[in-house]
Scaffold this active site. Structure first.
Site, PDB file in Angstrom:
ATOM      1  N   HIS A 162       1.612  -9.197  -4.132  1.00 43.89           N
ATOM      2  CA  HIS A 162       2.986  -9.668  -4.207  1.00 43.89           C
ATOM      3  C   HIS A 162       3.068 -10.906  -3.236  1.00 43.89           C
ATOM      4  CE1 HIS A 162       4.248  -5.309  -4.798  1.00 43.89           C
ATOM      5  NE2 HIS A 162       3.545  -5.753  -5.783  1.00 43.89           N
ATOM      6  N   HIS A 214      -5.253  -3.764 -11.860  1.00 46.07           N
ATOM      7  CA  HIS A 214      -5.714  -4.472 -11.092  1.00 46.07           C
ATOM      8  C   HIS A 214      -7.270  -4.711 -11.354  1.00 46.07           C
ATOM      9  CE1 HIS A 214      -2.376  -5.187  -8.346  1.00 46.07           C
ATOM     10  NE2 HIS A 214      -2.087  -3.618  -8.135  1.00 46.07           N
TER      11      HIS A 214
END
Length: 276
Positions: free
Chosen positions: A76, A259
């Protein structure tokens, strides 16, 4: 030399998986080292580069390592720096996991905007993708396609009616990451929480920093967007691909990915870049 911050900023919070409180200080950097972490709590303050070569694992977040030093859940913050055009930054952290904050990138974006960016004159040519790349695992995939602009498109599909099938697309050229993508929060499924906690994960997760969905609906509405989960997955993809240092001019397309698949694509692209 790339763009960097005008001044430093600092944010503290709880890590999603560790449950531990850490403080992150992001500082301007003019050494042309790109974006990198410094574990200020460890002897000799080891540096961990925010590069795809430093990825050590991808279980429910992206972790970077250099020797014994690790830093987890970097996506993030790195997405926020990359989407804001911050090429070079020294990221000091006093623990092994970046704080989750409110589960989104909103507070990171606001902090970057508050201190501002020093722009450099950069004459490097765009990194053009010449051929499509597809990475598939079952019905999940991530792809990079030649494109006239850099764009990210993400699709998800869950057997929960509150999520179901949803998509979002965002272009770097539109420059509205702070409004369109950054506020989208991480999300999880109520039925998986106990299993993940038993596996030593999501110790810092709560209804304050993550959306939680059950078969009967969201446990903590309201959502910030009707397709907030898809937007959050797009945020993760931007963060993972930021480990390339710069985004190729390509359309990145993902469906039900992870991911793990994001990083596989990043590694393939990094290998291509070395060949050029």
């Amino acid at each position: 030399m790339g763009n960097t911050l005008k001044t430093a900023f600092e944010l503290s919070g709880v890590g999603l998986h560790s449950g531990e409180t850490t403080t992150v200080k992001v500082l301007p950097d003019e050494s042309n080292q790109g974006r990198y972490f410094v574990r200020v709590d460890l002897p000799n303050q080891p540096i961990i580069p925010a590069t795809v070569q430093a990825v050590s694992q991808t279980t429910l977040s992206t972790e970077l390592a250099q020797g014994e030093a690790k830093v987890r859940t970097v996506e993030h913050l790195l997405a926020s720096l990359a989407a804001s055009g911050v090429d070079d930054a020294r990221i000091e952290i006093d623990g092994a996991e970046v704080p989750l904050l409110d589960g989104s990138a909103k507070l990171w974006l606001e902090a970057i905007a508050a201190v501002g960016i020093v722009s450099s004159v950069c004459d490097r040519s765009p990194w053009l993708l010449r051929q499509p790349i597809w990475i598939q695992e079952g019905d999940a995939f991530v792809a990079a396609l030649p494109s006239p602009e850099t764009r990210f498109t993400y699709g998800i599909d869950f057997p929960y009616s509150a999520i179901a099938n949803q998509w979002h697309s965002w272009s770097c050229q539109e420059g509205n990451f702070a409004q369109e993508v950054a506020p989208a929060r991480t999300f999880g499924l109520a039925e998986q929480i106990e299993h993940l906690q038993q596996a030593g994960l999501i110790r810092g997760g709560s209804l304050e920093n993550a959306l939680v969905c059950s078969k009967s609906g969201w446990l903590n509405p309201p959502l910030r967007f009707t397709n907030e989960p898809a937007r959050h997955k797009l945020l993760d993809l931007v963060g993972d691909l930021s480990l390339l240092g710069r985004f190729p001019q390509a359309h990145f397309l993902a469906y039900k990915a992870s991911h793990k698949l994001h990083i596989q694509l990043a590694r393939t692209l990094a290998d291509l870049d070395q060949l050029n």
